[in-house]
Design a protein around this motif. Structure first.
Motif, short mmCIF file in Angstrom:
data_model
loop_
_atom_site.label_atom_id
_atom_site.label_comp_id
_atom_site.label_asym_id
_atom_site.label_seq_id
_atom_site.Cartn_x
_atom_site.Cartn_y
_atom_site.Cartn_z
N GLN A 1 0.69 -1.15 -0.23
CA GLN A 1 0.03 -0.25 0.04
C GLN A 1 0.84 1.29 -0.04
O GLN A 1 0.73 2.05 0.64
N GLU A 2 1.78 1.31 -0.88
CA GLU A 2 2.79 2.31 -1.08
C GLU A 2 1.91 3.48 -1.99
O GLU A 2 1.36 3.13 -2.98
N SER A 3 2.13 4.82 -1.48
CA SER A 3 1.30 5.80 -2.10
C SER A 3 2.15 6.26 -3.26
O SER A 3 3.37 6.24 -3.45
N ILE A 4 1.58 6.86 -4.28
CA ILE A 4 1.96 7.52 -5.36
C ILE A 4 2.42 8.97 -4.68
O ILE A 4 1.60 9.44 -4.01
N THR A 5 3.52 9.38 -5.03
CA THR A 5 4.02 10.55 -4.54
C THR A 5 4.24 11.80 -5.31
O THR A 5 4.75 11.53 -6.50
N LEU A 6 4.06 12.69 -4.95
CA LEU A 6 4.37 14.21 -5.88
C LEU A 6 5.40 15.26 -5.11
O LEU A 6 4.76 15.60 -3.93
N GLY B 1 10.25 20.89 -2.29
CA GLY B 1 10.90 19.91 -1.81
C GLY B 1 9.78 19.05 -0.75
O GLY B 1 9.95 17.98 -0.38
N ALA B 2 8.78 19.64 -0.75
CA ALA B 2 7.75 18.93 -0.08
C ALA B 2 6.76 17.98 -0.76
O ALA B 2 6.78 17.80 -2.02
N ILE B 3 6.63 16.78 -0.04
CA ILE B 3 6.07 15.46 -0.69
C ILE B 3 4.81 15.36 -0.43
O ILE B 3 4.45 15.28 0.85
N GLU B 4 3.87 15.16 -1.35
CA GLU B 4 2.33 14.88 -1.18
C GLU B 4 2.21 13.38 -1.55
O GLU B 4 2.71 13.25 -2.72
N GLN C 1 0.44 32.70 -16.70
CA GLN C 1 0.85 34.11 -17.26
C GLN C 1 1.72 34.69 -16.25
O GLN C 1 2.07 36.02 -16.54
N ASP C 2 2.41 34.01 -15.52
CA ASP C 2 3.44 34.74 -14.64
C ASP C 2 4.58 35.09 -15.30
O ASP C 2 4.74 34.69 -16.63
N ASN C 3 5.70 35.69 -14.83
CA ASN C 3 6.93 36.25 -15.51
C ASN C 3 7.49 34.88 -15.99
O ASN C 3 8.11 34.17 -15.44
N GLN C 4 7.75 35.12 -17.41
CA GLN C 4 8.49 34.00 -18.07
C GLN C 4 10.00 33.98 -17.98
O GLN C 4 10.65 33.12 -18.22
N GLU C 5 10.42 35.12 -17.25
CA GLU C 5 11.88 35.35 -16.89
C GLU C 5 12.14 34.31 -15.54
O GLU C 5 13.31 34.03 -15.42
N GLN C 6 11.20 33.85 -14.83
CA GLN C 6 11.41 33.15 -13.64
C GLN C 6 12.05 31.73 -14.03
O GLN C 6 11.60 31.13 -15.09
N PRO C 7 12.81 31.27 -13.21
CA PRO C 7 13.38 29.92 -13.28
C PRO C 7 12.21 28.91 -13.42
O PRO C 7 11.21 29.12 -12.91
N LEU C 8 12.48 27.92 -14.13
CA LEU C 8 11.31 26.60 -14.10
C LEU C 8 11.13 25.90 -12.82
O LEU C 8 11.92 25.64 -12.10
N GLN C 9 9.78 25.66 -12.32
CA GLN C 9 9.58 24.87 -11.36
C GLN C 9 9.07 23.64 -11.58
O GLN C 9 8.20 23.36 -12.47
N TYR C 10 9.66 22.71 -10.87
CA TYR C 10 9.58 21.42 -11.31
C TYR C 10 8.95 20.68 -10.31
O TYR C 10 8.90 20.73 -9.14
N HIS C 11 7.84 19.63 -10.76
CA HIS C 11 7.18 18.63 -10.03
C HIS C 11 7.92 17.13 -10.16
O HIS C 11 8.18 17.01 -11.53
N ARG C 12 7.93 16.41 -9.08
CA ARG C 12 8.55 15.11 -9.59
C ARG C 12 7.34 14.10 -9.08
O ARG C 12 7.03 14.08 -7.88
N LEU C 13 7.11 13.25 -10.04
CA LEU C 13 5.80 12.31 -9.80
C LEU C 13 6.48 10.80 -9.58
O LEU C 13 7.14 10.58 -10.79
#
Length: 397
Positions: A122-127, A132-135, A169-181
């Motif tokens: 019963q291991e969960s799928i994690t995001l 760095g927070a894990i859901e 539509q936020d600032n396109q110059e901001q660094p990319l924000q990644y999610h890890r599934l």
């Protein structure tokens, strides 16, 4: 009763398990295969009122199983070296369905539920979010995901996260924000990226991706495991999948990438469109592409460092998206790797002869347990082996 009656009863019970879990058999009459004592015993049992209701339910199921279903059962498993016919077993066992099979039917729900509870972790799928927070995710969840500024970047509904409807539509110059599934063994999940690209993740897969793609830059994602990509076309922004040593670059197409650490190769199967494969160590812009056409698979050999291309049946490599697992001329040692991912179990094979044997088979993992599959191999191919299942550990002898 004959001395073999116990064996016949045992075969009947095994066959009944197959019938009730797969529902792919026609009704046959085999009374001529039994002696008078056996037939008398059967008639006595068939006359007991406790079996009447269950028999009527079974008859309804069997009456709907036409000849084509019988053919499907016969084609369910075809040995590469020797075909093992079940006709004799079926003839002997079918007459016992009303006695043994219907007794087993009463335990069907407990059998499926209890065994899966024991075998599936019963291991969960994690995001993992950008901070760095894990859901932990459930297949019935419904919730938004927000960035550090409080804006909604994605929304989960059941077995899917969708980033395409968020306000980017936020600032396109901001660094990319990644999610890890991360999808553990025994589960699957889907993601809709910000550009509308759909990704179906198989068991044991990790996908790292930006919550939104930036204009003027390639749409790059990183993966390990197996995933089917249905890429939204955008000629201005190529879509790039990084799978360890292999890069896959496309504009808009549908393909599967399989890149499990324990496999000897990284495979890309093209369903439609066109893709270019290249060594990930090459600099972007100077790659030497290996171009695939639909219906072809490109395999990157990890040891040799080269790519080979061949025609394949693409249905074999997409069956998992529909809850099926298909093996085509595959060694048993490679088969158990796939089964371990599907069922989230650890499988140890101590039978060298069995491990090198090749098989062609199809199973429905939504209704067939790991025990059912092992029994099918044992019954249909006649290999002399045994196995044990304890918690999530399977040992084959």
């Amino acid at each position: 009763m004959s001395r073999d009656f116990g064996k016949i009863m045992e075969l009947a019970q095994k066959l009944a398990r197959t019938i009730f879990l797969r529902e792919r058999i026609d009704k046959v009459d085999s009374s001529k295969d039994l002696d008078d004592g056996e037939r008398e015993y059967i008639m006595q049992k068939l006359g007991e009122p406790s079996y009447w209701l269950e028999r009527s339910r079974l008859k309804k199921d069997i009456d709907h199983a036409h000849q084509k279903d019988w053919e499907r059962l016969r084609a369910h498993m075809v040995g590469d070296k020797k075909i093992r016919h079940l006709r004799a077993v079926i003839k002997v066992a079918a007459i016992f369905i009303g006695v043994v099979g219907l007794t087993y039917l009463g335990f069907k729900e407990n059998f499926i539920t209890d065994e899966n509870e024991a075998l599936y972790q019963q291991e969960s799928i994690t995001l993992e979010l950008e901070n760095g927070a894990i859901e932990k995710l459930t297949s019935s969840g419904s919730r938004p995901f927000m960035n550090g500024q409080g804006g909604i970047v994605g929304y989960q509904k059941d077995n899917q996260i969708d980033y395409s409807g968020a306000d980017h539509q936020d600032n396109q110059e901001q660094p990319l924000q990644y999610h890890r599934l991360t999808v553990p063994y025994g589960k699957t999940f889907q993601v809709v990226l910000s550009d509308g690209t759909r990704v179906h993740l198989n068991a044991g897969t990790m996908l790292r991706y930006p919550v939104r793609f930036v204009e003027g830059r390639d749409r790059e994602v990183f993966m390990e495991g197996e995933a089917l990509f249905d890429v939204s076309k955008d000629a201005r922004q190529p879509f790039v999948v990084h799978a360890n040593q292999l890069g896959v670059k496309v504009l808009g197409t549908q393909f599967v990438v399989s890149s499990y650490p324990e496999d000897t190769s990284i495979n890309t199967i093209l369903l439609e469109g066109s893709v270019g494969l290249y060594r990930a160590s090459h600099n972007m812009g100077s790659e030497q592409y290996t171009v695939l056409k639909p219906g072809f698979m490109g395999s990157w050999n990890k040891a040799m460092g080269d790519i080979s291309v061949k025609v394949v049946d693409t249905d074999i490599y997409t069956a998992w998206t529909n809850g099926r697992v298909v093996f085509s001329h595959l060694k048993f040692n490679d088969i158990i790797k796939k089964l371990a991912r599907c069922y989230n179990v650890s499988i140890t094979n101590n039978n060298a002869r069995l491990g090198e044997a090749t098989f062609t088979a199809t199973f429905d993992i939504k209704v067939e347990s790991i025990r059912d599959i092992l029994e099918s191999f044992k019954r249909n191919y006649g290999f002399d082996y045994d196995y044990s299942i304890e918690d999530n550990q399977v040992n084959i002898y």
